[in-house]
Design a protein around this motif. Structure first.
Motif, PDB file in Angstrom:
ATOM      1  N   LEU A  18       0.829  -1.205   0.000  1.00 19.56           N
ATOM      2  CA  LEU A  18       0.000   0.000   0.000  1.00 19.56           C
ATOM      3  C   LEU A  18       0.863   1.255   0.000  1.00 19.56           C
ATOM      4  O   LEU A  18       0.575   2.222  -0.723  1.00 19.56           O
ATOM      5  CB  LEU A  18      -0.925   0.005   1.214  1.00 19.56           C
ATOM      6  CG  LEU A  18      -2.147  -0.908   1.150  1.00 19.56           C
ATOM      7  CD1 LEU A  18      -2.897  -0.890   2.469  1.00 19.56           C
ATOM      8  CD2 LEU A  18      -3.079  -0.505   0.007  1.00 19.56           C
ATOM      9  N   LEU A  19       1.922   1.257   0.791  1.00 20.77           N
ATOM     10  CA  LEU A  19       2.834   2.400   0.799  1.00 20.77           C
ATOM     11  C   LEU A  19       3.513   2.570  -0.555  1.00 20.77           C
ATOM     12  O   LEU A  19       3.676   3.689  -1.049  1.00 20.77           O
ATOM     13  CB  LEU A  19       3.891   2.209   1.893  1.00 20.77           C
ATOM     14  CG  LEU A  19       3.405   2.361   3.337  1.00 20.77           C
ATOM     15  CD1 LEU A  19       4.531   2.028   4.315  1.00 20.77           C
ATOM     16  CD2 LEU A  19       2.870   3.760   3.598  1.00 20.77           C
ATOM     17  N   GLN A  20       3.892   1.452  -1.159  1.00 20.94           N
ATOM     18  CA  GLN A  20       4.537   1.509  -2.465  1.00 20.94           C
ATOM     19  C   GLN A  20       3.599   2.097  -3.513  1.00 20.94           C
ATOM     20  O   GLN A  20       4.007   2.953  -4.312  1.00 20.94           O
ATOM     21  CB  GLN A  20       4.993   0.106  -2.886  1.00 20.94           C
ATOM     22  CG  GLN A  20       6.173  -0.426  -2.101  1.00 20.94           C
ATOM     23  CD  GLN A  20       6.459  -1.879  -2.413  1.00 20.94           C
ATOM     24  OE1 GLN A  20       5.584  -2.637  -2.839  1.00 20.94           O
ATOM     25  NE2 GLN A  20       7.693  -2.302  -2.193  1.00 20.94           N
ATOM     26  N   ILE A  21       2.342   1.661  -3.506  1.00 16.73           N
ATOM     27  CA  ILE A  21       1.416   2.125  -4.540  1.00 16.73           C
ATOM     28  C   ILE A  21       1.085   3.607  -4.335  1.00 16.73           C
ATOM     29  O   ILE A  21       0.924   4.362  -5.308  1.00 16.73           O
ATOM     30  CB  ILE A  21       0.128   1.266  -4.571  1.00 16.73           C
ATOM     31  CG1 ILE A  21      -0.543   1.370  -5.956  1.00 16.73           C
ATOM     32  CG2 ILE A  21      -0.846   1.642  -3.492  1.00 16.73           C
ATOM     33  CD1 ILE A  21       0.218   0.728  -7.058  1.00 16.73           C
ATOM     34  N   HIS A  22       1.030   4.077  -3.080  1.00 19.67           N
ATOM     35  CA  HIS A  22       0.769   5.497  -2.848  1.00 19.67           C
ATOM     36  C   HIS A  22       1.973   6.346  -3.256  1.00 19.67           C
ATOM     37  O   HIS A  22       1.809   7.469  -3.743  1.00 19.67           O
ATOM     38  CB  HIS A  22       0.403   5.740  -1.383  1.00 19.67           C
ATOM     39  CG  HIS A  22      -1.034   5.447  -1.077  1.00 19.67           C
ATOM     40  ND1 HIS A  22      -2.058   6.294  -1.426  1.00 19.67           N
ATOM     41  CD2 HIS A  22      -1.623   4.376  -0.481  1.00 19.67           C
ATOM     42  CE1 HIS A  22      -3.207   5.777  -1.047  1.00 19.67           C
ATOM     43  NE2 HIS A  22      -2.972   4.611  -0.471  1.00 19.67           N
ATOM     44  N   PHE A  23       3.171   5.836  -3.062  1.00 24.71           N
ATOM     45  CA  PHE A  23       4.361   6.545  -3.540  1.00 24.71           C
ATOM     46  C   PHE A  23       4.333   6.645  -5.065  1.00 24.71           C
ATOM     47  O   PHE A  23       4.667   7.690  -5.643  1.00 24.71           O
ATOM     48  CB  PHE A  23       5.615   5.815  -3.062  1.00 24.71           C
ATOM     49  CG  PHE A  23       6.903   6.429  -3.565  1.00 24.71           C
ATOM     50  CD1 PHE A  23       7.263   7.723  -3.203  1.00 24.71           C
ATOM     51  CD2 PHE A  23       7.756   5.712  -4.397  1.00 24.71           C
ATOM     52  CE1 PHE A  23       8.442   8.297  -3.662  1.00 24.71           C
ATOM     53  CE2 PHE A  23       8.937   6.273  -4.855  1.00 24.71           C
ATOM     54  CZ  PHE A  23       9.282   7.566  -4.492  1.00 24.71           C
ATOM     55  N   CYS A  24       3.920   5.558  -5.713  1.00 25.45           N
ATOM     56  CA  CYS A  24       3.784   5.584  -7.179  1.00 25.45           C
ATOM     57  C   CYS A  24       2.771   6.632  -7.623  1.00 25.45           C
ATOM     58  O   CYS A  24       2.977   7.318  -8.629  1.00 25.45           O
ATOM     59  CB  CYS A  24       3.350   4.205  -7.687  1.00 25.45           C
ATOM     60  SG  CYS A  24       4.578   2.897  -7.508  1.00 25.45           S
ATOM     61  N   VAL A  25       1.686   6.762  -6.866  1.00 28.98           N
ATOM     62  CA  VAL A  25       0.640   7.722  -7.224  1.00 28.98           C
ATOM     63  C   VAL A  25       1.180   9.153  -7.178  1.00 28.98           C
ATOM     64  O   VAL A  25       0.847   9.976  -8.036  1.00 28.98           O
ATOM     65  CB  VAL A  25      -0.577   7.561  -6.294  1.00 28.98           C
ATOM     66  CG1 VAL A  25      -1.592   8.675  -6.525  1.00 28.98           C
ATOM     67  CG2 VAL A  25      -1.237   6.208  -6.530  1.00 28.98           C
ATOM     68  N   VAL A  26       2.008   9.442  -6.176  1.00 28.96           N
ATOM     69  CA  VAL A  26       2.612  10.780  -6.101  1.00 28.96           C
ATOM     70  C   VAL A  26       3.429  11.060  -7.359  1.00 28.96           C
ATOM     71  O   VAL A  26       3.329  12.145  -7.959  1.00 28.96           O
ATOM     72  CB  VAL A  26       3.511  10.887  -4.854  1.00 28.96           C
ATOM     73  CG1 VAL A  26       4.260  12.227  -4.860  1.00 28.96           C
ATOM     74  CG2 VAL A  26       2.674  10.771  -3.587  1.00 28.96           C
ATOM     75  N   LEU A  27       4.208  10.067  -7.793  1.00 27.64           N
ATOM     76  CA  LEU A  27       5.026  10.250  -8.999  1.00 27.64           C
ATOM     77  C   LEU A  27       4.145  10.338 -10.247  1.00 27.64           C
ATOM     78  O   LEU A  27       4.406  11.153 -11.137  1.00 27.64           O
ATOM     79  CB  LEU A  27       6.014   9.092  -9.130  1.00 27.64           C
ATOM     80  CG  LEU A  27       7.052   8.974  -8.005  1.00 27.64           C
ATOM     81  CD1 LEU A  27       7.938   7.742  -8.218  1.00 27.64           C
ATOM     82  CD2 LEU A  27       7.920  10.225  -7.928  1.00 27.64           C
TER      83      LEU A  27
END
Length: 292
Positions: free
Chosen positions: A10-19
């Protein structure tokens, strides 16, 4: 306490969303037309990944059928990006990013079909919860930008197909190898399509220095990193959960577009009310999951 695989994903996918929230902004800043922008983006990423020896070792071990499947998914990626950046050019970054909020509605129907399972009423309900927000966004879109919104809806449909097929086959190969195949196949598809599509001058003009720097930021920071990281995250979370998180992308895009381009002057309060409803769906999903 150490993070569980699900929490880490979940943290990884939210970081991807920021990018990913930066991609619409970069698309607005790059002066190249949509076709050339996507072609250079895919060429740079696939070329960089293919420089890694581990990728070649992994590719040699893959069966031809799986390579063909990933190539087909890469075609969906290419068409999704092409229509997304066309929406940016036809409308603006805010509208193009917001149109992607239709993905949960499409995914609620497409993913069960791809995965061979029954429709999930909860996912369908949450997807439909986004619909009033989308209606407000459509109604508040200026007349001259409605074609951009329509193209953005097509982009959302293609993104949903890509996400569903990626989820089904993501476990079968290394993430970087999948990235190389999909984006390499997308580059080939755009190269073949270029003579068939209208364009002024060269199909893939050489970018100037400013566009080159922006393309490198787009390719490395907003494509290669989140593309590979999202494939890893999808091994531990559902496509629907990931897509609802990705619905936060318009927030970053809209805020940045307002700061950099003053796009808030082009859109009224109903547009932002629609976006707020879309964001509410993102917040509702994990609460619903926790209660279950």
């Amino acid at each position: 306490m150490p993070l569980t695989a699900h929490s880490k994903a979940l943290l990884q996918i939210h970081f991807c969303v920021v990018l990913w929230g930066l991609t619409a902004i970069l698309g607005k800043m790059i002066s190249l037309p949509a076709m050339a922008l996507v072609w250079w983006r895919m060429l740079l990423v696939s070329g960089l990944v293919l420089l890694l020896p581990r990728v070649w070792r992994s590719l040699r071990a893959l069966p031809p059928r799986l390579i063909a499947i990933y190539a087909g998914i890469g075609w969906l990626v290419a068409l999704h990006w092409l229509s997304f950046y066309a929406a940016v050019k036809l409308a603006n970054a805010s509208i193009a990013a917001t149109s992607m909020a239709l993905c949960p509605i499409f995914l609620a129907v497409i993913e069960p079909w791809v995965a061979g399972r029954a429709l999930n009423p909860r996912e369908l309900t949450l997807g439909l919860f986004v619909l009033p927000g989308v209606v407000l966004v459509v109604g508040a879109t200026p007349e001259g930008m409605q074609m951009g919104l329509l193209v953005g809806v097509v982009s959302a449909l293609l993104a949903s197909l890509f996400a569903a097929f990626n989820k089904r086959y993501v476990h079968a190969a290394d993430a970087l190898s999948v990235t190389a195949i999909e984006l390499g196949a997308g580059t080939v598809l755009l190269t073949l399509l270029a003579p068939l599509l209208p364009h002024d001058g060269a199909a893939f003009p050489l970018p100037d220095l400013r566009d080159t720097v922006l393309l490198l930021v787009l390719a490395l920071g907003c494509t290669l990193l989140p593309f590979s990281l999202s494939l890893v995250a999808l091994r531990h979370i559902s496509t629907f959960t990931a897509q609802l998180a990705i619905n936060l992308e318009p927030v970053y895009a809209i805020v940045l577009a307002a700061l950099l381009f003053g796009e808030q002057r082009q859109l009224d309060v109903y547009f932002y009310l629609g976006v707020a409803i879309i964001i509410a769906a993102v917040l509702l999903q994990p609460l619903w999951e926790r209660r279950r």
